[in-house]
Enzyme design. Sequence first.
Site, PDB file in Angstrom:
ATOM      1  N   LYS A 167       8.359  25.109  -0.388  1.00  0.00           N
ATOM      2  CA  LYS A 167       7.321  24.466   0.438  1.00  0.00           C
ATOM      3  C   LYS A 167       8.122  23.427   1.404  1.00  0.00           C
ATOM      4  CE  LYS A 167       4.260  21.148   0.415  1.00  0.00           C
ATOM      5  NZ  LYS A 167       4.375  20.262   1.167  1.00  0.00           N
ATOM      6  N   LYS A 205      -0.071  22.033   8.341  1.00  0.00           N
ATOM      7  CA  LYS A 205      -1.551  21.597   8.585  1.00  0.00           C
ATOM      8  C   LYS A 205      -1.985  21.670  10.074  1.00  0.00           C
ATOM      9  CE  LYS A 205      -1.371  19.231   4.207  1.00  0.00           C
ATOM     10  NZ  LYS A 205      -0.164  19.157   3.996  1.00  0.00           N
ATOM     11  N   THR A 226      -5.275  16.310  -1.201  1.00  0.00           N
ATOM     12  CA  THR A 226      -5.382  15.812  -2.651  1.00  0.00           C
ATOM     13  C   THR A 226      -5.159  14.690  -2.731  1.00  0.00           C
ATOM     14  OG1 THR A 226      -3.049  16.756  -2.915  1.00  0.00           O
ATOM     15  CG2 THR A 226      -4.916  18.247  -3.513  1.00  0.00           C
ATOM     16  N   ARG A 251       7.958  15.872  -6.135  1.00  0.00           N
ATOM     17  CA  ARG A 251       8.676  14.978  -6.815  1.00  0.00           C
ATOM     18  C   ARG A 251       9.021  15.092  -8.324  1.00  0.00           C
ATOM     19  NH1 ARG A 251       4.813  10.787  -3.745  1.00  0.00           N
ATOM     20  NH2 ARG A 251       3.539  12.370  -3.930  1.00  0.00           N
TER      21      ARG A 251
END
Length: 234
Positions: A33, A63, A116, A209
């Site tokens: 991604k 987005k 999220t 991460r």
Amino acid sequence: MSDDRLIVALDVPNALQGLAMAERLGDSVSFYKIGLGMLTGGGLALANELKQDHGKRIFLDMKLFDIGNTVENAVRGLTQFDLDFLTVHGDPHVVRAAKEGASGKDLRILAVTILTSLNRDDLDASLLKSGDVQDLVVERAAKALEAGADGVIASPQEAALIRALPQSEGRLIVTPGVRPTGAALGDQKRVATPASAISDGADHIVVGRPIYQADDPKAAAQAVLNELNSLTRH
């Protein structure tokens, strides 16, 4: 063959660092991604290089949100990069425009429901309508799928609810906010482990991460893959 249910988020500052991380991860990871944070750091060039030269699948996390004509033109322009997934906000007019822009291409349009990193207090501050976050996510997901989205982005905690929707038949659910057991939550508030996310109906999980900030990123990725491989593939 690597397991493309794992999508590694390359949320690093620039394309050189992203390429270096992909090289460290090697054949263990097949899907990446690339997000908005790398847009000015060569993100599209990295997407193209990973796709064309390294055979990776690419999820471009932009987005997009704008008037329909602008979204359609933006998506049509992005199709030149032979991407696999692209995110847009889940408002029906945005989804319809994005699908029009991707017409004739293999690019999958994924609709963002509610980020999220947000909880009910955040939604109140944004003047979004009252109600339980899960209920709003499921409602937005249903509307986006009805508008033609190829899938949705939603937290692992809503994956099972969305998978139960009749509109989700044959559509994708991609879940960020996935944290391996013991990993720091960071800014994510609605999280689950990789295995539980897949078990609840997600097709792909996004992990950033806990992998790219690990002392040994390849070992961290392998730990996630081992957890996924403990499940029966479907």
